[in-house]
Motif scaffolding. Structure first.
Motif, mmCIF file in Angstrom:
data_model
loop_
_atom_site.group_PDB
_atom_site.id
_atom_site.type_symbol
_atom_site.label_atom_id
_atom_site.label_comp_id
_atom_site.label_asym_id
_atom_site.label_seq_id
_atom_site.Cartn_x
_atom_site.Cartn_y
_atom_site.Cartn_z
ATOM 1 N N ASN A 30 37.565 47.770 29.988
ATOM 2 C CA ASN A 30 36.235 47.162 29.879
ATOM 3 C C ASN A 30 35.634 46.825 31.248
ATOM 4 O OD1 ASN A 30 36.430 47.107 26.966
ATOM 5 N ND2 ASN A 30 37.785 45.334 27.198
ATOM 6 N N GLU A 34 33.731 43.283 32.426
ATOM 7 C CA GLU A 34 34.353 42.420 33.435
ATOM 8 C C GLU A 34 33.447 42.253 34.649
ATOM 9 O OE1 GLU A 34 38.363 42.659 34.439
ATOM 10 O OE2 GLU A 34 39.075 42.685 32.368
ATOM 11 N N ARG A 73 40.578 40.636 41.135
ATOM 12 C CA ARG A 73 40.726 41.367 39.867
ATOM 13 C C ARG A 73 41.220 42.792 40.103
ATOM 14 N NH1 ARG A 73 42.800 42.205 35.941
ATOM 15 N NH2 ARG A 73 41.876 42.750 33.940
ATOM 16 N N MET A 79 42.157 38.093 34.497
ATOM 17 C CA MET A 79 40.771 37.645 34.510
ATOM 18 C C MET A 79 40.676 36.128 34.328
ATOM 19 S SD MET A 79 37.828 38.988 34.959
ATOM 20 C CE MET A 79 36.119 39.171 34.463
#
Length: 286
Positions: A30, A34, A73, A79
């Motif tokens: 994703n 993010e 990240r 996250m």
């Protein structure tokens, strides 16, 4: 990496597009979502605000914060740690490397706990962020709970999360080894213990293997070390007809059920998570 982003480099759209490319290249799931979460946090706005004008400039200080967060990240730091918080049940919880990040799978433990009678006294063993205890207390306004964690940092974080969610008057948190310092008399015992086999941990996704605390993951050679300790103590901790709800790893229900029956506990059944895995084991003191 080729730049195929239509918006200028210093704009909202430019930051999102380029960050998404980097996250995708790092095999982050994703990446677009993010990127939006990171930029909205860096700018201090809702994610929907980013959609209003993709060519709007990103302030320099927000751009600096975003670059730092993106770097973390891309190194596969979870996250939740990058953002500093994680949603669980109806709560917003602070997280830190002292604890596991609450997962949606663990909401099955809360669901199973809420199927029984309303408890007056609740115990959460290996409380971490306090997510299980605080979620149950949020649904039972007359209940009081104690959370225990081996890590003083985790216990302090859980206490902060109780304050964060307005539950500090009905929850207390202790640093200790399981229930060694407690006498018992609980209507409900919750636990998400370490249950991953030791040999499996190095092969987990890097977000878990490299960043979350090993003591909260490692269940020993067969993954059952913590269950042996907790289950053996449940007859002492639970009131008659009191219940325990334990989080399980995939396929562990038969083995943990056998441990429970061996000490005289009733196995009421299991409760599946959204993926269909038997995630919660429900026990009762006869």
């Amino acid at each position: 990496m080729s730049d195929s982003c239509p918006d200028p480099a210093g704009s909202v759209g430019g930051f999102l597009c380029r960050a998404g490319q980097h996250l995708r290249a790092a095999a982050i799931e994703n990446p677009r979502l993010e990127a939006r979460l990171l930029l909205s946090t860096a700018m201090g706005v809702e994610t929907t605000a980013l959609l209003r004008d993709s060519r709007a400039p990103v302030p320099p200080e927000a751009a600096r914060r975003f670059a730092e967060m993106l770097k973390r990240r891309l190194a596969h730091e979870p996250m939740g740690f990058v953002l500093g918080h994680q949603g669980f049940w109806t709560l917003d919880l602070a997280v830190s490397p002292a604890t596991l990040i609450p997962r949606a799978d663990s909401e099955a433990i809360v669901e199973a706990a809420l199927q029984g009678p309303a408890p007056a006294r609740v115990l959460d063993l290996g409380t971490g962020t306090g997510c299980l205890l605080l979620a149950v207390l949020s649904e039972h306004p007359a209940a009081f709970g104690i959370g225990v964690d081996l890590s003083p940092e985790a216990a302090a974080l859980a206490a902060a999360n109780a304050r964060r969610n307005g539950l500090e008057e009905r929850a207390t948190f202790l640093a200790g080894s399981w229930a060694e310092s407690l006498l018992g008399g609980f209507d409900l015992v919750l636990s998400n213990p370490p249950y991953i086999e030791s040999a499996v941990i190095p092969g987990l996704m890097p977000e878990v293997a490299l960043h979350e605390p090993a003591r909260a993951l490692d269940g020993g050679a067969d993954g059952l070390d913590a269950y042996r300790l907790i289950v053996a103590d449940l007859p002492r901790l639970l009131r008659p007809q009191g219940r325990a709800v334990l989080e399980l790893g995939q396929g562990q229900a038969p083995a943990v059920s056998a441990l429970a029956r061996a000490v005289g506990l009733e196995v009421l059944g299991t409760h599946a998570d959204l993926g269909g895995v038997d995630r919660a084991l429900i026990l009762r003191h006869p």
